[in-house]
Motif scaffolding. Sequence first.
Motif, short mmCIF file in Angstrom:
data_model
loop_
_atom_site.label_atom_id
_atom_site.label_comp_id
_atom_site.label_asym_id
_atom_site.label_seq_id
_atom_site.Cartn_x
_atom_site.Cartn_y
_atom_site.Cartn_z
N PHE A 194 1.20 -1.06 0.43
CA PHE A 194 -0.19 -0.59 0.21
C PHE A 194 0.59 1.58 0.21
CE2 PHE A 194 -2.26 -3.25 2.00
CZ PHE A 194 -3.24 -3.41 1.42
N THR A 195 0.06 2.06 -0.85
CA THR A 195 1.45 3.51 -0.82
C THR A 195 0.86 4.39 0.39
OG1 THR A 195 1.57 3.19 -3.26
CG2 THR A 195 2.06 4.87 -1.96
N MET A 196 1.23 5.13 0.89
CA MET A 196 1.31 6.16 1.42
C MET A 196 1.33 7.64 0.91
SD MET A 196 3.31 4.44 5.87
CE MET A 196 4.45 5.01 5.17
N PRO A 197 1.04 8.14 1.73
CA PRO A 197 1.07 9.10 1.19
C PRO A 197 1.55 10.44 1.54
CG PRO A 197 -0.69 9.59 3.15
CD PRO A 197 0.05 8.14 3.33
N GLN A 198 2.34 11.26 1.14
CA GLN A 198 3.06 12.42 -0.07
C GLN A 198 4.19 13.16 2.07
OE1 GLN A 198 6.35 11.76 -1.31
NE2 GLN A 198 5.24 10.01 -3.13
N SER A 199 3.36 13.42 2.18
CA SER A 199 2.97 14.32 3.41
C SER A 199 3.30 13.25 5.20
CB SER A 199 1.75 14.89 3.56
OG SER A 199 1.64 15.38 4.86
N ARG A 200 4.34 13.93 5.80
CA ARG A 200 4.69 13.21 6.32
C ARG A 200 3.53 13.53 7.79
NH1 ARG A 200 8.09 14.72 11.59
NH2 ARG A 200 9.39 12.39 11.98
N GLY A 201 3.16 14.77 7.65
CA GLY A 201 2.48 15.22 8.73
C GLY A 201 1.67 14.46 8.68
N LEU A 202 0.40 13.86 7.43
CA LEU A 202 -0.40 12.58 7.14
C LEU A 202 -0.41 11.59 6.83
CD1 LEU A 202 -2.96 12.96 5.98
CD2 LEU A 202 -2.57 12.17 3.90
N ARG A 203 0.76 11.38 7.02
CA ARG A 203 1.31 10.07 7.59
C ARG A 203 1.27 10.00 9.55
NH1 ARG A 203 5.50 10.72 3.87
NH2 ARG A 203 7.18 10.73 5.17
N ILE A 204 1.69 10.47 9.94
CA ILE A 204 1.24 10.67 11.40
C ILE A 204 0.09 11.07 11.99
CG2 ILE A 204 2.12 11.89 13.96
CD1 ILE A 204 4.70 11.81 12.05
N THR A 205 -0.30 11.26 11.35
CA THR A 205 -2.28 11.72 11.13
C THR A 205 -2.77 10.63 11.36
OG1 THR A 205 -2.06 14.08 11.28
CG2 THR A 205 -3.85 12.83 11.24
N ILE A 206 -2.55 9.95 10.17
CA ILE A 206 -3.08 8.58 10.04
C ILE A 206 -2.78 7.56 10.87
CG2 ILE A 206 -3.46 6.44 8.48
CD1 ILE A 206 -3.09 8.71 6.45
N GLY A 207 -1.64 7.61 10.93
CA GLY A 207 -1.39 6.64 12.04
C GLY A 207 -1.73 6.60 13.71
N VAL A 208 -1.20 8.09 14.37
CA VAL A 208 -2.55 8.30 15.28
C VAL A 208 -3.72 7.91 15.68
CG1 VAL A 208 -2.74 10.17 17.07
CG2 VAL A 208 -0.33 9.37 16.35
N LEU A 209 -3.87 8.30 14.32
CA LEU A 209 -5.85 8.07 14.02
C LEU A 209 -6.19 6.47 14.27
CD1 LEU A 209 -6.98 10.68 12.13
CD2 LEU A 209 -7.38 10.98 14.28
N LEU A 210 -5.08 5.90 13.30
CA LEU A 210 -5.76 4.95 13.79
C LEU A 210 -5.03 4.08 15.32
CD1 LEU A 210 -4.13 3.19 10.13
CD2 LEU A 210 -6.71 2.33 10.80
N THR A 211 -4.37 4.29 15.84
CA THR A 211 -3.91 3.23 16.62
C THR A 211 -5.06 4.36 17.94
OG1 THR A 211 -1.44 3.61 16.48
CG2 THR A 211 -2.12 3.17 18.22
N ILE A 212 -5.79 5.14 18.12
CA ILE A 212 -7.02 5.63 19.19
C ILE A 212 -7.75 5.12 18.15
CG2 ILE A 212 -8.10 7.62 19.37
CD1 ILE A 212 -5.89 9.09 19.60
N GLY A 213 -7.92 4.60 17.07
CA GLY A 213 -9.11 3.61 16.77
C GLY A 213 -9.40 2.39 17.37
N GLY A 214 -8.40 1.89 17.21
CA GLY A 214 -8.68 0.66 17.41
C GLY A 214 -8.75 0.18 19.10
N LEU A 215 -8.25 1.89 19.90
CA LEU A 215 -8.46 1.62 21.55
C LEU A 215 -9.63 1.25 21.81
CD1 LEU A 215 -5.52 3.52 22.67
CD2 LEU A 215 -5.36 1.35 22.81
N LEU A 216 -10.20 2.15 20.30
CA LEU A 216 -12.25 1.73 20.91
C LEU A 216 -12.44 0.64 20.37
CD1 LEU A 216 -12.47 6.16 20.55
CD2 LEU A 216 -12.69 5.00 22.78
N GLY A 217 -11.84 -0.17 20.11
CA GLY A 217 -12.14 -1.48 19.37
C GLY A 217 -13.45 -2.19 19.65
N PHE A 218 -13.52 -1.58 20.73
CA PHE A 218 -15.30 -2.35 21.73
C PHE A 218 -16.19 -1.88 20.94
CE2 PHE A 218 -13.85 0.67 24.15
CZ PHE A 218 -14.73 1.96 24.91
N LEU A 219 -16.54 -0.25 20.37
CA LEU A 219 -17.11 0.33 19.46
C LEU A 219 -17.35 -0.84 17.82
CD1 LEU A 219 -16.48 3.69 20.63
CD2 LEU A 219 -18.51 2.25 21.38
#
Length: 86
Positions: free
Chosen positions: A21-46
């Motif tokens: 999978f190709t990741m976005p060119q923007s470093r900030g966008l990659r970090i944002t996606i990683g953080v959102l995926l991690t936080i969303g995963g912690l809410l995995g019971f939803l």
Amino acid sequence: MTAADENRIPERKISVFGREFTMPQSRGLRITIGVLLTIGGLLGFLPILGFWMVPLGLLVLSYEIAMVRRQRRRLVVWWERQRRPD
């Protein structure tokens, strides 16, 4: 090769279960996606969210944050040692 080809930043790709999978060119966008995926995963019971998002978010962050990258590499080395037949 032209000068523009030499200065171009190579695409970052993530390989998950043999698919790339190709990741976005923007470093900030990659970090944002990683953080959102991690936080969303912690809410995995939803509903809709799942615990599968945590490792995927950490994988995305491992390309940007050295501490996470070191832990990923340690895990890969440990996993390969476990799989190796003695």
